[in-house]
Design a protein around this motif. Sequence first.
Motif, PDB file in Angstrom:
ATOM      1  N   PHE A 444       8.448  -1.914  -8.374  1.00 49.57           N
ATOM      2  CA  PHE A 444       7.617  -0.931  -9.052  1.00 49.57           C
ATOM      3  C   PHE A 444       7.605   0.354  -8.242  1.00 49.57           C
ATOM      4  N   GLU A 445       6.847   1.304  -8.742  1.00 47.31           N
ATOM      5  CA  GLU A 445       6.718   2.550  -7.987  1.00 47.31           C
ATOM      6  C   GLU A 445       6.004   2.296  -6.667  1.00 47.31           C
ATOM      7  N   ILE A 446       4.985   1.451  -6.716  1.00 49.63           N
ATOM      8  CA  ILE A 446       4.265   1.076  -5.493  1.00 49.63           C
ATOM      9  C   ILE A 446       4.365  -0.435  -5.367  1.00 49.63           C
ATOM     10  N   ASN A 447       5.036  -0.896  -4.328  1.00 50.88           N
ATOM     11  CA  ASN A 447       5.234  -2.325  -4.111  1.00 50.88           C
ATOM     12  C   ASN A 447       4.445  -2.746  -2.879  1.00 50.88           C
ATOM     13  N   SER A 448       3.702  -3.845  -3.020  1.00 54.27           N
ATOM     14  CA  SER A 448       2.835  -4.283  -1.932  1.00 54.27           C
ATOM     15  C   SER A 448       3.182  -5.706  -1.540  1.00 54.27           C
ATOM     16  N   GLN A 451       4.590  -8.208  -4.295  1.00 52.83           N
ATOM     17  CA  GLN A 451       6.004  -8.005  -4.632  1.00 52.83           C
ATOM     18  C   GLN A 451       6.913  -8.486  -3.499  1.00 52.83           C
ATOM     19  N   PHE A 452       6.451  -8.302  -2.242  1.00 51.52           N
ATOM     20  CA  PHE A 452       7.238  -8.764  -1.109  1.00 51.52           C
ATOM     21  C   PHE A 452       7.417 -10.286  -1.165  1.00 51.52           C
ATOM     22  N   CYS A 453       6.344 -11.028  -1.423  1.00 47.77           N
ATOM     23  CA  CYS A 453       6.438 -12.483  -1.509  1.00 47.77           C
ATOM     24  C   CYS A 453       7.296 -12.921  -2.701  1.00 47.77           C
ATOM     25  N   ARG A 546       4.596   4.769   6.771  1.00 45.29           N
ATOM     26  CA  ARG A 546       3.786   3.594   6.390  1.00 45.29           C
ATOM     27  C   ARG A 546       4.491   2.765   5.322  1.00 45.29           C
ATOM     28  N   ALA A 547       5.813   2.796   5.329  1.00 46.72           N
ATOM     29  CA  ALA A 547       6.599   2.029   4.337  1.00 46.72           C
ATOM     30  C   ALA A 547       7.913   1.613   4.965  1.00 46.72           C
ATOM     31  N   PHE A 548       8.562   0.665   4.331  1.00 46.71           N
ATOM     32  CA  PHE A 548       9.878   0.222   4.781  1.00 46.71           C
ATOM     33  C   PHE A 548      10.679  -0.222   3.554  1.00 46.71           C
ATOM     34  N   TYR A 559       8.558  -0.918   0.183  1.00 47.83           N
ATOM     35  CA  TYR A 559       7.249  -1.550   0.248  1.00 47.83           C
ATOM     36  C   TYR A 559       6.296  -0.649   1.026  1.00 47.83           C
ATOM     37  N   GLN A 560       5.078  -0.463   0.494  1.00 50.47           N
ATOM     38  CA  GLN A 560       4.023   0.284   1.174  1.00 50.47           C
ATOM     39  C   GLN A 560       3.237  -0.682   2.054  1.00 50.47           C
ATOM     40  N   CYS A 561       3.036  -0.300   3.320  1.00 53.76           N
ATOM     41  CA  CYS A 561       2.389  -1.192   4.286  1.00 53.76           C
ATOM     42  C   CYS A 561       0.890  -1.314   4.092  1.00 53.76           C
ATOM     43  N   ASP A 562       0.296  -0.445   3.320  1.00 55.12           N
ATOM     44  CA  ASP A 562      -1.146  -0.480   3.131  1.00 55.12           C
ATOM     45  C   ASP A 562      -1.564  -1.793   2.479  1.00 55.12           C
ATOM     46  N   GLY A 563      -2.513  -2.491   3.126  1.00 57.16           N
ATOM     47  CA  GLY A 563      -3.062  -3.721   2.560  1.00 57.16           C
ATOM     48  C   GLY A 563      -2.318  -4.967   2.925  1.00 57.16           C
ATOM     49  N   PHE A 564      -1.199  -4.879   3.615  1.00 58.64           N
ATOM     50  CA  PHE A 564      -0.441  -6.075   3.972  1.00 58.64           C
ATOM     51  C   PHE A 564      -1.251  -7.005   4.857  1.00 58.64           C
ATOM     52  N   LEU A 565      -1.893  -6.438   5.902  1.00 60.23           N
ATOM     53  CA  LEU A 565      -2.639  -7.285   6.837  1.00 60.23           C
ATOM     54  C   LEU A 565      -3.835  -7.932   6.153  1.00 60.23           C
ATOM     55  N   GLU A 566      -4.543  -7.153   5.380  1.00 62.98           N
ATOM     56  CA  GLU A 566      -5.745  -7.678   4.735  1.00 62.98           C
ATOM     57  C   GLU A 566      -5.396  -8.792   3.747  1.00 62.98           C
TER      58      GLU A 566
END
Length: 1828
Positions: A444-448, A451-453, A546-548, A559-566
């Motif tokens: 998607f436009e913003i992948n979190s 989507q990574f899993c 903040r992405a990779f 992928y946007q790194c925001d919210g990954f840890l939480e």
Amino acid sequence: MAASELYTKCARVWIPDAEEVWKSAELTKDYKNGDASLQLMLEDGTNIEHTLDPKTKNLPYLRNPDILVGENDLTALSYLHEPAVLHNLKVRFVDSKLIYTYCGIVLVAINPYETLPIYGTDIINAYSGQNMGDMDPHIFAVAEEAYKQMARDERNQSIIVSGESGAGKTVSAKYAMRYFATVSGSASEANVEEKVLASNPIMEAIGNAKTTRNDNSSRFGKYIEIGFDTRFRIIGANMRTYLLEKSRVVFQADEERNYHIFYQLCASSHLPEFKNLKLSSANDFLYTRQGRSPVIAGVDDTKELSTTRNAFTLLGINESYQMGLFQVLAAILHLGNVEIKDRDSDSSVIPPNNRHLTAFCELVGVTYQDMSQWLCHRKLKTATETYVKPLPRLQATNARDALSKHIYAKLFNWIVEHVNKALITNVKQHSFIGVLDIYGFETFEINSFEQFCINYANEKLQQQFNMHVFKLEQEEYMKEQIPWTLIDFYDNQPCINLIEAKMGILDLLDEECKMPKGSDDSWAQKLYNTHLKTSSLFEKPRMSNRAFIIKHFADKVEYQCDGFLEKNKDTVNEEQINVLKASKQKFELLVELFHDGEKAISPTGQVPGTGGRTRLSIKPDKSRDSKSKEHKKTVGCQFRNSLQMLMETLNATTPHYVRCIKPNDFKMAFTFDPKRAVQQLRACGVLETIRISAAGFPSRWTYQEFFSRYRVLMKQKDVLPDKKLTCKNVLEKLVQDQDKYQFGKTKIFFRAGQVAYLEKLRADKLRAACIRIQKTIRCWLARKKYLRKRSAAITIQRFTRGYQARCLAKFMRRTQAATVIQKYQRMYMEKKRYRQKQAAALAMQTILRAYMARQKYQALLREHKAVIIQRHVRGWLARCWYKRCLVSIVVLQCSIRRMRARRELKKLKIEARSVEHFKKLNKGMENKIMQLQRRIDEQTKENRSVNEKLVGLENSYTAESERMRGELNRLRGVEEEAKKKTNQVTSLLEELERLRKELSATQQEKKTIEDWAQTYRNEMEMMVSELKEQNGSLKKEKDDLNRLIQEQSQQMTEKMVRSIAQETQQLESDLNEERSRYQNLLTEHLRLEEKYDDLKEEMVSSNVSKPGHRRTDSTHSSNESEYTYNSEYAELEEGSRAAEDVTRGMDTSLTLKLQKRLTELEQEKQSLRNELENKEEQFQRARARDDAEFKKARGAELEYESLKRQELESENKKLKHNLAEMRQSLLGDAAAGAGAGAPGTPAYKVLLEQLNASCEELDVRKEEVLILRSQLVSQKEAMHHKDEKETMTEPSVYAEDVSKLKDADELKQACIGLKDTNRLLEHQLQTQRRTYDNEVESLRSELQNVKEENNRQQQLLAQNLQLPPEARIEASLQHEITRLTNENLDLMEQLEKQDRTIRKLKKQLKVYSKRIGEMGAGQTEGQTSPGQMVDEPIHPVNIPRREKDFQGMLEYKKEDELKLVKNLILELKPRGVAVNLIPGLPAYILFMCLRHADYVNDDQKVRTLLTSTINSIKKILKKRGDDFETVSFWLANTCRFLHCLKQYSGDEAFMKHNTQRQNEHCLSNFDLAEYRQVLSDLSIQIYQQLIKCMENILQPMIVSGMLEHETIQGVSGVKPTGLRKRTSSIADEGTYTLDSILRQLSAFHSTMCQHGTDPELIKQVVKQQFYIIGAVTLNNLLLRKDMCSWSKGMQIRYNVSQLEEWLRDKGLMTCGAKETLEPLIQAAQLLQVKKKTDEDAEAICSMCLALTTAQIVKVLNLYTPVNEFEERVSVSFIRTIQTRLRDRCESPQLLMDTKMIYPVTFPFSPSSLALETIQIPSSLNLAFLTRV
């Protein structure tokens, strides 16, 4: 081969395009090596120049031949590349409306966004048992392949369904499970398959939601294991879920919804049971209104909730738990509406009395204060202290949402766990089929984190898929012994290592989560530092820190790194959980949700290992060692572990792949977006499969298929007996490069493009042959046309000339006729004119002629004399001239003759000198002498005749002279008279003048009269013409009226005939429907009966293993004759009763019911022991009570009858009294009336006669009533004595029996015997009551008739008294005549009844006399001593007499009944009976035995014989129901037995065709109409069994013989079939052909004829056979694209003609079998007709009346050209057909119902065979039967 050979003019290629991805073009110029560009023309006619890449010089992809476009399998394409795959899918999806396509081992499913009728039970049955390549691609084909491999290979299977959201994964998985549930059934009565299907609506409600791409998107992955037992029936299921999207509970994007269950609850909030949930509209809650799309078009959430609740109930979740679930869900909604406000910058607060928080607390049973406290605070623990820290509003809101997600995840897990519990059974699982419904690759436009899993899971699945494809390719090559070279394919192991390896992305993420101050930014920096330089698959965006980016197998994803840890931590406030655990209310569900908090909670939606058992040997997760460690697991770690378990499971099974494709983003039906399709094809691995296949040898042909296809490329000398060697030799000549193909053991392997090259060669060869054929045929046609034109021109000329000649002849005839008419007309006019002139001049001539006559006489006289003189003179002169001439002629003749004679003399002298001349001369002289002699004779004759003539002339001259003299004398007298009359001329002239005047006057009058007559004639002619015209018009009107009346009458007649025909047809259809419904009920009853028998046998077999000996008590044996046949049947009866009690409740779980039933049996046994002591007393009391009630009832009835008789007598007395009064009144009236009604008058006499007759009638009725009363009294006394006798005998017998009982088994049997005795007595009592009720009713009817007769007599008397004397006499006479007529009719009826009674009594008398004689003989024989027996002579006088006069009956003893049934039914071999004996012999024997039982009036024997016969037939059919010969044999015998019961029943309708002797053999004592119905039902069951047996035999033959086998060799060519080979059409040894079907049909027919089956029944069987053949063939045709071609239509029509020829040979053309093939015939015609213009569409619509619209459209969509010379059906033509057929009222069903059985009838067929002539052969072992 060189590129210059392929890239020639008119070759078609694919070129890239920005809009359509790939665009088709055609070369306009040959390509030559070294050219930098190609000259192309697009499909729209645009010419372009395509520049080649100067570096690679790669040419564009070539297009496949048209005959390969639309193939079922993409690997069948010759050119395997992306544009070919895309185009093939588009053609199938858009043009042919086919959503499934094979790609090697993958099934590609495109979402049609439309409901299609291709998933019904008929489709499931069509795919069941079929090979995967034999039918068109379908999800059912994949499911059937998995099911077959599981059963065949004893290996577990998996079906992996993947694709984007909205591609149809869930639906595909659902249909796969439905297929398993339908095909396999369940192993118990627990309906496991229904439970498996019922789990779908539950999981959809709690796990599916509306997204922008899909209205029913699965937001979790699931793997369902469907378990099977050793017989491969469903015994249970187990579900594992993965990665539930919990964030959707608290947030939804625009145009999306939360999970369906929330909206279902809100829509059903008005229901009474949901009032306490305090719900309202979905727009009132934060968690359901964020997407601003609360409603899905076409979905009723209220109904969906009802479906969900029903599914919960079916899975065993009771109502209380359901309400608990709904309370938790409602609490989540209320929790989302709790508003948290800022207290200050670092703290927040919830306002007091928040109604939503209050509702939440009430629903979950917690305190408001605690929950509000811990929603805004959290507890921090240190080593020494614990702090309570307030939370800011944002953090508090996040904590609230986290709690909501946690509660929902717990609820989701709980539901999954209980669904698994409901699907688990105690039966041992033998194997399973797993269905994996997993999310596809997402970007998607913003992948979190989600989507990574998802993409990580797809990487693992893609790796497993690649390895499996590679493995299959390798196995195929090794199997065919092809040299194996490694194929370079994409291995995504580096990408997987990047994610899951040590120091991979997940490891770094877990490590960062353990850091106290870890953040998304620091984690991103660690990723950059670790992988940016070491991995080529990892990239960093240019504009973000903040992405990779990861390079996945399908595409790059950022992928946007925001919210990954939480999201990876997935933390929940522990105090909030404690509050929920401390719920004060007795809320069991909430306690269950949180009591296992110590267990590892899978954030993926399922605790690993708790989702149900797994039957595989999977390594345990060693990381789960302690509770504390499991608490610390992150989401990523848990997902990785569960994914690893899934991969181990898949690797231990045989996978089957289904790739779902989303055709467009707008959910438009059958709309194909190439860009979106290419993205998904690349992502799902389809193109990778194509690439791997194309790298090796993708095209594979068997040697036989290659030979059949490319036989046209071979010369006659190339064809060898060895097909393999032939193919090798041909290929070496056709393809020079040997690397382009390889020869395997059974197949030839080709490189990509080689098949297209061979197809090109084949097409060129066929094209050249076609040109030559066309040239020859066109020449022949042109010459034939010329000759036809020439012949036509000659014919036209001939007819024209003939026409002209006829016209000329006609003209000439007309001219001649006109000339003749003119001639006669002119003649008539001239004749008329002449007559007028003659009349006018006649008088003048008369006068003048006298004068002229005188003058003429003088002149004549003078002339006469002159003539005489002249005559003499001229005679003399003539004689002189004649003489001179004669002399001259003679002189001349003499001179000439002399000269000729001299010449002749010279010749003669010369000739005379030779001997030859002398001989000739002599010979000539003789001839001349003879001629001269003849001539002399002729001259003599002429002289005589001349002399005679001279004599005659002299005589005539003399007579003429005398006549002339007389005439002269007469003329002289006339002259004298003329002189005398000359004086009268003057007077005559005067008279002539007067006559002229009168003539003129008369002519004038005549003219006037003629004019008047002409005028009158004209007027009359005009009047006549007018009258004729009027008459003609009247006749015309009359004819018109008659014609109109005739037409109207004809129309009315036709209308009536049509309406009658329609009504008849409707009645017949209704009758057939009712008959079919009844027969279906019989079938269902038979199925349930068989099921019951199976369960009973299982229970009996389980009971047999117990030790002990069965005994029969005395009560049971004493009553054996009443309801049992023999001891064996009695034991079966007892076993059936015991089994019936045990198996009665087996509708749910078998184990639970068995345990419950065992408990009941123990209790029943104890109760029997307790009750047995009082049983005798109870029975005696019951018997006494029954006798008292019966006597009381009979007494009441008799009293009632006596009262009725008294009333009747009193009424008769009153009537007599009234009659006497009437007599007196009549006498008094007569005395007063002065003789008007005097006693002596006729009227008075008539009335007295009527009154006397009435009195006599009443006396007769009274006597009849008295007779009836006496009969009733005698019956009462007889019943009284009978009751006393029974009361005295039966208790003593019963007491003796009870005294012999010893153990529990005997007690039980005694109890059963007592029950049966009670039932028998009750039955007898009811029978007697019915008999007495009938007698009482007859008496009542007679009394009523007497009353009515009296009333009628009174009315007649009253009416007669009011009438005048004459009318009174006539009325009395009429009444008397009517009365006498009725009496005569009644007397005749009574006489007939008496005759019948006398005949019956005579028969009984014969029977009794015979019995008495037998008894007397037996007594005499018993009383005599042995010595007396020796001394007394034996008189065998009656023996021969009995042998001569048989009655057609067979006598047997009761104890021989079992032997009779055993020898005649159970152990009879149909083959020997059918061949050696008369047809229907067992039926005749059974009926003759039945006749004897009827003859001796033994109802028990009749009942037991019929019952044992029916049961034995059922038993033999159950045992040998698969043997056609056995079933046919007993169908024929059962029908014959039924016909015998009808023929000899005594009914007049069935006795019409009987002989007198046969009528004497009719049954005399029993009416067996009820048993006839039972036998008819049994015949229906046998018939249906016969049809099933035939269907099982014919089923494997039909498709192979009717479709696949080439009956006409060479008509249809074999096309490439790809990886999944279909059944070959070449006839091998094991292949069924049309001849196989015909032979089998002939075998069926001959077998039924040998067994004596009724011809009408044979016709019905044949009709059903042909329906099965037609239906199965048409269904397979509709499901097989490769069969829909012109050549296959020809094959089908030929095969149908062979079937019709078979019908004609057997004389079965009128049985309706041909009509059942009409749909198949029309389908074959549809394949062959022209399909282009509107006229063709109209012809198709009028031709295909037996096909439905769906079938016609399906055939047109599937129509596939086999050769390049055929054309596909255009989409516009199919739409035209649909438009024309829109108004048809028909079923939308696509396939024909192959299970449909026509209702059967059994027309009465009497037998002419005499029963007394039947001989029983010794081979039947029936010597114990005695002929009577």
